[in-house]
Design a protein around this motif. Sequence first.
Motif, PDB file in Angstrom:
ATOM      1  N   PHE A 170      -8.860  26.753  48.627  1.00 53.24           N
ATOM      2  CA  PHE A 170      -9.785  26.824  47.769  1.00 53.24           C
ATOM      3  C   PHE A 170      -9.866  25.685  46.741  1.00 53.24           C
ATOM      4  O   PHE A 170     -11.185  25.264  46.321  1.00 53.24           O
ATOM      5  CB  PHE A 170      -9.215  27.974  46.911  1.00 53.24           C
ATOM      6  N   TRP A 171      -8.968  25.162  46.478  1.00 56.20           N
ATOM      7  CA  TRP A 171      -8.857  23.829  45.556  1.00 56.20           C
ATOM      8  C   TRP A 171      -9.478  22.759  46.295  1.00 56.20           C
ATOM      9  O   TRP A 171      -9.912  21.610  45.565  1.00 56.20           O
ATOM     10  CB  TRP A 171      -7.269  23.487  44.966  1.00 56.20           C
ATOM     11  N   TRP A 172      -9.506  22.771  47.682  1.00 57.52           N
ATOM     12  CA  TRP A 172     -10.296  21.525  48.293  1.00 57.52           C
ATOM     13  C   TRP A 172     -11.629  21.414  48.200  1.00 57.52           C
ATOM     14  O   TRP A 172     -12.379  20.589  48.245  1.00 57.52           O
ATOM     15  CB  TRP A 172      -9.845  21.670  49.732  1.00 57.52           C
ATOM     16  N   LEU A 173     -12.020  22.716  47.797  1.00 55.76           N
ATOM     17  CA  LEU A 173     -13.484  22.984  47.452  1.00 55.76           C
ATOM     18  C   LEU A 173     -13.972  22.655  45.971  1.00 55.76           C
ATOM     19  O   LEU A 173     -14.895  21.791  45.687  1.00 55.76           O
ATOM     20  CB  LEU A 173     -14.018  24.322  47.901  1.00 55.76           C
ATOM     21  N   VAL A 174     -13.073  23.052  45.062  1.00 60.50           N
ATOM     22  CA  VAL A 174     -13.347  23.189  43.685  1.00 60.50           C
ATOM     23  C   VAL A 174     -13.228  21.606  43.110  1.00 60.50           C
ATOM     24  O   VAL A 174     -14.010  21.051  42.422  1.00 60.50           O
ATOM     25  CB  VAL A 174     -12.373  23.811  42.882  1.00 60.50           C
ATOM     26  N   ALA A 175     -11.947  21.040  43.602  1.00 60.67           N
ATOM     27  CA  ALA A 175     -11.688  19.479  42.802  1.00 60.67           C
ATOM     28  C   ALA A 175     -12.889  18.604  43.542  1.00 60.67           C
ATOM     29  O   ALA A 175     -13.451  17.863  42.443  1.00 60.67           O
ATOM     30  CB  ALA A 175     -10.465  19.309  43.468  1.00 60.67           C
ATOM     31  N   PRO A 176     -13.174  18.621  44.886  1.00 61.41           N
ATOM     32  CA  PRO A 176     -14.275  17.499  45.086  1.00 61.41           C
ATOM     33  C   PRO A 176     -15.750  17.914  44.665  1.00 61.41           C
ATOM     34  O   PRO A 176     -16.531  17.190  44.230  1.00 61.41           O
ATOM     35  CB  PRO A 176     -14.464  17.795  46.706  1.00 61.41           C
ATOM     36  N   PHE A 177     -15.975  19.278  44.530  1.00 60.89           N
ATOM     37  CA  PHE A 177     -17.303  19.706  43.861  1.00 60.89           C
ATOM     38  C   PHE A 177     -17.372  19.194  42.293  1.00 60.89           C
ATOM     39  O   PHE A 177     -18.406  18.611  41.987  1.00 60.89           O
ATOM     40  CB  PHE A 177     -17.248  21.172  43.884  1.00 60.89           C
ATOM     41  N   VAL A 178     -16.401  19.264  41.693  1.00 59.52           N
ATOM     42  CA  VAL A 178     -16.352  18.780  40.193  1.00 59.52           C
ATOM     43  C   VAL A 178     -16.558  17.222  40.203  1.00 59.52           C
ATOM     44  O   VAL A 178     -17.186  16.651  39.479  1.00 59.52           O
ATOM     45  CB  VAL A 178     -15.249  19.138  39.532  1.00 59.52           C
ATOM     46  N   LEU A 179     -15.743  16.463  40.933  1.00 61.40           N
ATOM     47  CA  LEU A 179     -15.900  15.187  41.229  1.00 61.40           C
ATOM     48  C   LEU A 179     -17.061  14.615  41.454  1.00 61.40           C
ATOM     49  O   LEU A 179     -17.912  13.584  41.062  1.00 61.40           O
ATOM     50  CB  LEU A 179     -14.786  14.531  42.008  1.00 61.40           C
ATOM     51  N   LEU A 180     -17.899  15.352  42.487  1.00 60.31           N
ATOM     52  CA  LEU A 180     -19.240  14.869  42.948  1.00 60.31           C
ATOM     53  C   LEU A 180     -20.286  14.984  41.969  1.00 60.31           C
ATOM     54  O   LEU A 180     -21.317  14.276  41.953  1.00 60.31           O
ATOM     55  CB  LEU A 180     -19.733  15.865  44.018  1.00 60.31           C
ATOM     56  N   LEU A 181     -19.981  16.011  41.007  1.00 58.96           N
ATOM     57  CA  LEU A 181     -21.033  16.010  39.730  1.00 58.96           C
ATOM     58  C   LEU A 181     -21.124  15.004  38.864  1.00 58.96           C
ATOM     59  O   LEU A 181     -22.170  14.655  38.244  1.00 58.96           O
ATOM     60  CB  LEU A 181     -20.807  17.262  39.030  1.00 58.96           C
ATOM     61  N   ILE A 182     -19.981  14.180  38.979  1.00 59.22           N
ATOM     62  CA  ILE A 182     -20.193  12.827  38.146  1.00 59.22           C
ATOM     63  C   ILE A 182     -21.093  11.734  38.553  1.00 59.22           C
ATOM     64  O   ILE A 182     -21.805  11.350  37.660  1.00 59.22           O
ATOM     65  CB  ILE A 182     -18.581  12.369  37.820  1.00 59.22           C
ATOM     66  N   PRO A 183     -21.010  11.536  39.663  1.00 62.48           N
ATOM     67  CA  PRO A 183     -21.873  10.328  40.084  1.00 62.48           C
ATOM     68  C   PRO A 183     -23.354  10.950  40.243  1.00 62.48           C
ATOM     69  O   PRO A 183     -24.296  10.138  39.960  1.00 62.48           O
ATOM     70  CB  PRO A 183     -21.553  10.123  41.698  1.00 62.48           C
ATOM     71  N   ALA A 184     -23.472  12.100  40.406  1.00 62.59           N
ATOM     72  CA  ALA A 184     -24.903  12.519  40.472  1.00 62.59           C
ATOM     73  C   ALA A 184     -25.240  12.608  39.082  1.00 62.59           C
ATOM     74  O   ALA A 184     -26.524  12.357  38.919  1.00 62.59           O
ATOM     75  CB  ALA A 184     -24.762  14.296  40.962  1.00 62.59           C
ATOM     76  N   ALA A 185     -24.849  13.110  38.055  1.00 61.21           N
ATOM     77  CA  ALA A 185     -25.207  13.118  36.839  1.00 61.21           C
ATOM     78  C   ALA A 185     -25.527  11.577  36.046  1.00 61.21           C
ATOM     79  O   ALA A 185     -26.616  11.227  35.532  1.00 61.21           O
ATOM     80  CB  ALA A 185     -24.244  13.927  35.753  1.00 61.21           C
ATOM     81  N   TRP A 186     -24.723  10.742  36.638  1.00 63.11           N
ATOM     82  CA  TRP A 186     -24.817   9.314  36.211  1.00 63.11           C
ATOM     83  C   TRP A 186     -26.166   8.744  36.784  1.00 63.11           C
ATOM     84  O   TRP A 186     -26.904   8.089  36.340  1.00 63.11           O
ATOM     85  CB  TRP A 186     -23.656   8.148  36.875  1.00 63.11           C
ATOM     86  N   ILE A 187     -26.365   8.838  38.191  1.00 62.38           N
ATOM     87  CA  ILE A 187     -27.697   8.379  38.891  1.00 62.38           C
ATOM     88  C   ILE A 187     -28.860   9.362  38.260  1.00 62.38           C
ATOM     89  O   ILE A 187     -29.870   8.506  37.778  1.00 62.38           O
ATOM     90  CB  ILE A 187     -27.480   8.904  40.450  1.00 62.38           C
ATOM     91  N   TYR A 188     -28.865  10.372  37.997  1.00 60.83           N
ATOM     92  CA  TYR A 188     -30.022  11.082  37.294  1.00 60.83           C
ATOM     93  C   TYR A 188     -30.322  10.691  36.020  1.00 60.83           C
ATOM     94  O   TYR A 188     -31.117  10.358  35.411  1.00 60.83           O
ATOM     95  CB  TYR A 188     -29.631  12.471  37.169  1.00 60.83           C
ATOM     96  N   ALA A 189     -29.129  10.304  35.279  1.00 62.00           N
ATOM     97  CA  ALA A 189     -29.231   9.639  33.742  1.00 62.00           C
ATOM     98  C   ALA A 189     -29.976   8.387  33.612  1.00 62.00           C
ATOM     99  O   ALA A 189     -30.883   8.132  32.793  1.00 62.00           O
ATOM    100  CB  ALA A 189     -27.961   9.556  33.050  1.00 62.00           C
TER     101      ALA A 189
END
Length: 678
Positions: free
Chosen positions: A341-360
């Motif tokens: 389960f944590w292999w899903l949660v941790a990468p998911f949270v980390l992926l949101l950071i570069p996504a938010a940076w690009i969108y901003a």
Amino acid sequence: MTEHRPVVPSTVSLPEITVKAVVLSVVLAALLAAANAYLGLFAGMTVSASIPAAVTSMAVLRLFRRSNILENNIVQTAVSAGEALAAGVIFTIPALLLVGSWSSFDYWRTTVIAMVGGLLGVLFTIPLRRALIVTAQLRFPEGVATAEVLKAGAATPHEAGRAVAHDVRVLLFSALAGGATKFCESGLRLWAESLEGAVRIGRTLFYGGINLSPALLAVGFILGLRTALVVFLGGCLGWVVLVPAHGLFFGVPTDRQGIEAAMAIWSGKVRYVGIGAMVVGGLWTLAQLRAPVWQSLQVLWARYREAGTKRRRGEPPGRTTVENREGKADATARTERDAPFWWLVAPFVLLLIPAAWIYATVVDSVAIGLFMTLVMTVAAFLFSSVAAYMAGLVGSSSNPVSGVTIATIMAASLLLVLFMGAGHPAGPAAALVIGAVVCCAAAMGGDNMQDLKTGHLVGATPWKQQVMQVVGVLAGAVVLAPVLTVLQAKYGIGAPTSDHPHPLSAPQATLMASLAHSVFGGAVPWPLVGAGAVIGGLVILLDQRQERRGRSFRLPILAVALGIYLPLKLSAAIVAGGVVAALAERARESGGAGEDGARRGLLFSAGLVTGESLMGILLALPVALGALWPGLGSDPFALFDRPPLGGWPGLLMMALVVGALYRSVTSGHSATSGLGRR
């Protein structure tokens, strides 16, 4: 529920993620992702690489003293992920150039967008594996076909070795044929890329033509006659009906003659009819997916409830216990171990950071960037789940990726208008970047589940496949930006220009750019779009009528709309490949060539696509390197400024390719007898 017996039992452990398998996976994933990027920009569609990757893997790994079916499965899993990612990228990223937001393909932004979308597609489908494959036992036809190829290669060593060697020869020969044809046409310029012409009759004109591309012929062969014919009918509607009709009522452009006049009518007018039909097709597809969407969400919710129950019982999440004859729980089955389960949660949270940076950075606002990240996350989760479910029903090649991307871009555009205003210059780019991530996630969702089905049938370890899906995404993502850059420099993308009179048409990206631009106040001829919507509605009604009558020939609206939107010469070459497929299939069945003949035809077609695509990329490299070595020139191999004999030599070459493709299907081969039937 029928009993499933994998090739490798759960009690047996074989090496899967080995050094040689990882190296081969990375190389093939990068190469086939690049090839699919070229094909998608050229023809508006991509092909699966699972079976060619499996055959290539078996051939290479046999050179080592120890190899096994699970290593081969690992390789095809990673390679398939890389080529699927290419589809998500080329359907959307070039649109950022077409709306004027980018002037070139920024390496880091392109790579990050591809990685985020691809990895989200992997993560969101992991919880669905057991529910859709083990519990629901959906068909996953392409995954089953790939498993049969792997089983055949692992059969009797002598016969399997001869069969694999023959398959590799077929693949290599066709790749060389496709590459040589492209080199003679685009490199040496011995002949033109197409045979086409237009004739003026009264107030209007009529156009006809066919592209002399073995890759398009191969695409038609892979699609089959019915699908290829539907695309061609859409092309006939656009070019044989609408272009002459526009000329009859509104006249032909006076500043252009012949083919240029026909192209002007199509690109300036008829193309928007295709947009209207495509939008209606996308919305209709989503309406048809109501039940699968709801079912996939229910399955996912049940999966999470099951995981919660296991945690309360102290069992590892994502694992299943098996019972022995006394009914007592044995050790956790290797073939049912998903990523924790944590292999899903941790990468998911980390992926949101570069996504938010690009969108901003796109909208120059942190608040709107965070809102875009939320919209992207919800849409990516929804549509990757839908794609996974649809792959189980009809196969990943039939997944409506274009339809869900259309819906995403339209919804994102309307939401962003509320926050940014209709005239905001960054609005179209913002919607397109959201659509790009969602498109990559949806493309990956269906492909991932097909690979996991293959692994389920051969006895692979799911979490190891999921790791290699990540490897495939990373390998594909890092090469796609340079590939797009060299293709843009050599051929151009989108509309014809003086520098690039025959560009890669990139139909989906052009469509996405038009949609985003129109919502934010672009000058779109809405009457033509409305006419396309009406045509789309009529096609849907005809298709429903065919369904009610139980007819096998259907008219899927997205295929018809794609035909309207493609240049006729492309759809003509595709339908020619479909005709070859139908004739070869009939001869194969009557001549007793067996299932191995059908597989050889698929491999021959895949080789044509790969060879031509990679040669197209290689021929584009001198243009990109021209800045470093100006004396190299953009066309260092060209023998002529203009092809001396037009397209006629290319037509002869196409005839030779058709003959070889037909023979690959209909000729028998003793070493491959029985393959696919074990």
